[in-house]
Design an enzyme around this catalytic site. Sequence first.
Site, PDB file in Angstrom:
ATOM      1  N   ARG A  48       0.842   7.456  29.896  1.00 35.31           N
ATOM      2  CA  ARG A  48       0.974   7.763  31.535  1.00 35.31           C
ATOM      3  C   ARG A  48       2.503   8.124  31.812  1.00 35.31           C
ATOM      4  NH1 ARG A  48      -2.468   3.478  31.978  1.00 35.31           N
ATOM      5  NH2 ARG A  48      -4.822   4.282  32.053  1.00 35.31           N
ATOM      6  N   LYS A 101       8.660  21.543  35.156  1.00 33.14           N
ATOM      7  CA  LYS A 101       7.483  22.000  34.697  1.00 33.14           C
ATOM      8  C   LYS A 101       6.945  22.040  33.435  1.00 33.14           C
ATOM      9  CE  LYS A 101       6.756  26.036  37.647  1.00 33.14           C
ATOM     10  NZ  LYS A 101       6.350  27.518  37.701  1.00 33.14           N
ATOM     11  N   GLU A 156      16.075  37.011  32.031  1.00 37.53           N
ATOM     12  CA  GLU A 156      15.912  35.663  33.119  1.00 37.53           C
ATOM     13  C   GLU A 156      17.361  35.500  33.759  1.00 37.53           C
ATOM     14  OE1 GLU A 156      13.075  34.708  33.993  1.00 37.53           O
ATOM     15  OE2 GLU A 156      11.517  34.729  32.085  1.00 37.53           O
ATOM     16  N   LYS A 215      18.764  27.663  39.551  1.00 38.08           N
ATOM     17  CA  LYS A 215      17.383  27.290  39.370  1.00 38.08           C
ATOM     18  C   LYS A 215      17.189  26.086  39.981  1.00 38.08           C
ATOM     19  CE  LYS A 215      13.241  26.657  36.816  1.00 38.08           C
ATOM     20  NZ  LYS A 215      12.311  26.840  35.672  1.00 38.08           N
ATOM     21  N   GLU A 254       6.511  24.149  44.170  1.00 39.91           N
ATOM     22  CA  GLU A 254       6.335  25.535  44.253  1.00 39.91           C
ATOM     23  C   GLU A 254       5.398  25.754  45.652  1.00 39.91           C
ATOM     24  OE1 GLU A 254       5.050  29.146  41.315  1.00 39.91           O
ATOM     25  OE2 GLU A 254       5.228  27.112  40.469  1.00 39.91           O
ATOM     26  N   ARG A 273      10.443  28.402  45.571  1.00 45.39           N
ATOM     27  CA  ARG A 273      10.371  28.521  44.134  1.00 45.39           C
ATOM     28  C   ARG A 273       9.896  30.030  43.885  1.00 45.39           C
ATOM     29  NH1 ARG A 273       9.620  23.362  40.208  1.00 45.39           N
ATOM     30  NH2 ARG A 273       9.920  24.722  38.237  1.00 45.39           N
ATOM     31  N   ASN A 293       9.785  33.775  40.553  1.00 47.50           N
ATOM     32  CA  ASN A 293       8.833  34.717  39.956  1.00 47.50           C
ATOM     33  C   ASN A 293       9.208  36.340  39.910  1.00 47.50           C
ATOM     34  OD1 ASN A 293       7.417  33.042  38.609  1.00 47.50           O
ATOM     35  ND2 ASN A 293       6.568  32.358  40.407  1.00 47.50           N
ATOM     36  N   HIS A 313       7.689  39.068  37.661  1.00 47.55           N
ATOM     37  CA  HIS A 313       6.628  38.137  36.702  1.00 47.55           C
ATOM     38  C   HIS A 313       5.388  38.612  37.118  1.00 47.55           C
ATOM     39  CE1 HIS A 313      10.107  35.841  35.344  1.00 47.55           C
ATOM     40  NE2 HIS A 313       9.455  35.148  34.853  1.00 47.55           N
ATOM     41  N   HIS A 316       3.632  39.320  33.918  1.00 50.57           N
ATOM     42  CA  HIS A 316       2.278  38.669  33.411  1.00 50.57           C
ATOM     43  C   HIS A 316       1.239  39.689  33.123  1.00 50.57           C
ATOM     44  CE1 HIS A 316       3.803  34.890  35.619  1.00 50.57           C
ATOM     45  NE2 HIS A 316       4.159  34.711  34.232  1.00 50.57           N
ATOM     46  N   HIS A 375       8.035  38.024  26.564  1.00 51.64           N
ATOM     47  CA  HIS A 375       7.877  37.605  27.898  1.00 51.64           C
ATOM     48  C   HIS A 375       9.311  38.265  28.772  1.00 51.64           C
ATOM     49  CE1 HIS A 375       7.403  35.474  31.763  1.00 51.64           C
ATOM     50  NE2 HIS A 375       8.683  34.822  31.529  1.00 51.64           N
TER      51      HIS A 375
END
Length: 376
Positions: free
Chosen positions: A124, A146, A188, A230, A240, A244, A248, A251, A255, A268
């Site tokens: 956990r 993340k 990025e 960031k 998010e 946040r 993106n 993106h 994507h 990417h």
Amino acid sequence: MPRLRKLRIRAPGGSYPVLIGSGALGELPALLDGGERPSRLHVVTDRRVARSHGDRVERLLGRTGLPLSRTVLPPGEGSKSFAQLERILRDAVRAGADRRALLIALGGGVVGDVTGYAAASLLRGVPFIQVPTSLLAMVDASVGGKTGINLPEGKNLVGSFHQPRAVVIDLDVLATLPPREARAGWAEIIKTAAIRDESLLGLIESESAALLGGEPSLLARVVERCVRIKASVVEADEREAGLRMVLNFGHTLAHGIEAAQDYGGLLHGEAVAVGMAFAARLGEALGRTPRGTAERLERLIAAYGLPARVAHLPFERVWQAMSRDKKRGPRGLRWVLLARAGEAMIAADVPEADARRELRKFLADARTQRRRRSRA
Ligand SMILES: NC(=O)c1ccc[n+]([C@@H]2O[C@H](COP(=O)([O-])OP(=O)(O)OC[C@H]3O[C@@H](n4cnc5c(N)ncnc54)[C@H](O)[C@@H]3O)[C@@H](O)[C@H]2O)c1
Ligand SMILES: [Zn+2]
């Protein structure tokens, strides 16, 4: 040894130091000795990174006197899977991991994401340290908490928020990073500057030669700026909810491109470069981004050896893939546009017809450009 840059990131889920500079890896033993001493260490890396840096990192970790075990993953996105997650967890448990065990993610964003998720899940939750080795992971993936893996149905569909105990960014490891991967990292960085920091944008414009040559103190400055940006965005919006989303930028289309190419085409970062060019063009077409911003961004994208267009992609495939993206709002796609170079805005109200029309134009433009080039 040049001075290391040190910053502390505060997030509701935890506060942790980030060390940046040449030779930062040397700080690992001290970092592990200070504060809560772990019971043991489990290193997760991939074969390629292990070959170049595994021995040295394990020697450094050996100085702590802590028991050490490891899982070496196959390189590539495919390792963000239940199968590799299970391997990490079982290797760690078999080696004797308890709640005070600490995982170390030594690698690019793939290793960071799956290791972070393993750390979030094991008993956990156990602590982990990010040691990002790709430029992309240094400026983006290793910060923010993340973690996660992919499903066959889509990328990053399983995961959790789990902050690292520390992030150690040693710029020296970039020496072995393949050039194409390095360029993907620059996408990025350009993104980060474009959404939040016009002075950083100016710096990477004027110093592109030195930065691409790997000038260490300049590079450390740029990486630090990106980590700070960031972090500031994530601090304000850990889960998010809104702000946040500006991360993106580029993106939404990226994507779509990645999915339409079955993740076997552009990297990417390359897809993000194309996506940023499109978002800037879309913003200009909608009258929300000042004229000339797209040109400026595309020049920068080209200076870092990145593509601003993609060829051979049928509009419908890209559009469909884009519409499946998980970052949809209740009223359809939410676009991140530039209010100006250095400042992003979220646009949830872009009429679908406008976005479709501009994307069609943009994808067709890639084809005409290609024809022009092949005639030349
Ligand atoms: N968690 C987040 O917030 C976040 C943010 C951005 C991206 N990501 C994730 O990060 C992943 C992409 O990260 P990436 O671009 O680092 O990919 P990656 O981890 O696959 O690394 C790219 C390639 O470079 C190799 N490599 C890395 N460092 C090296 C080094 N120093 N020397 C030699 N080879 C090296 C790796 O073996 C791999 O083959 C994606 O899965 C993406 O979803 C996560
Ligand atoms: Zn990205």
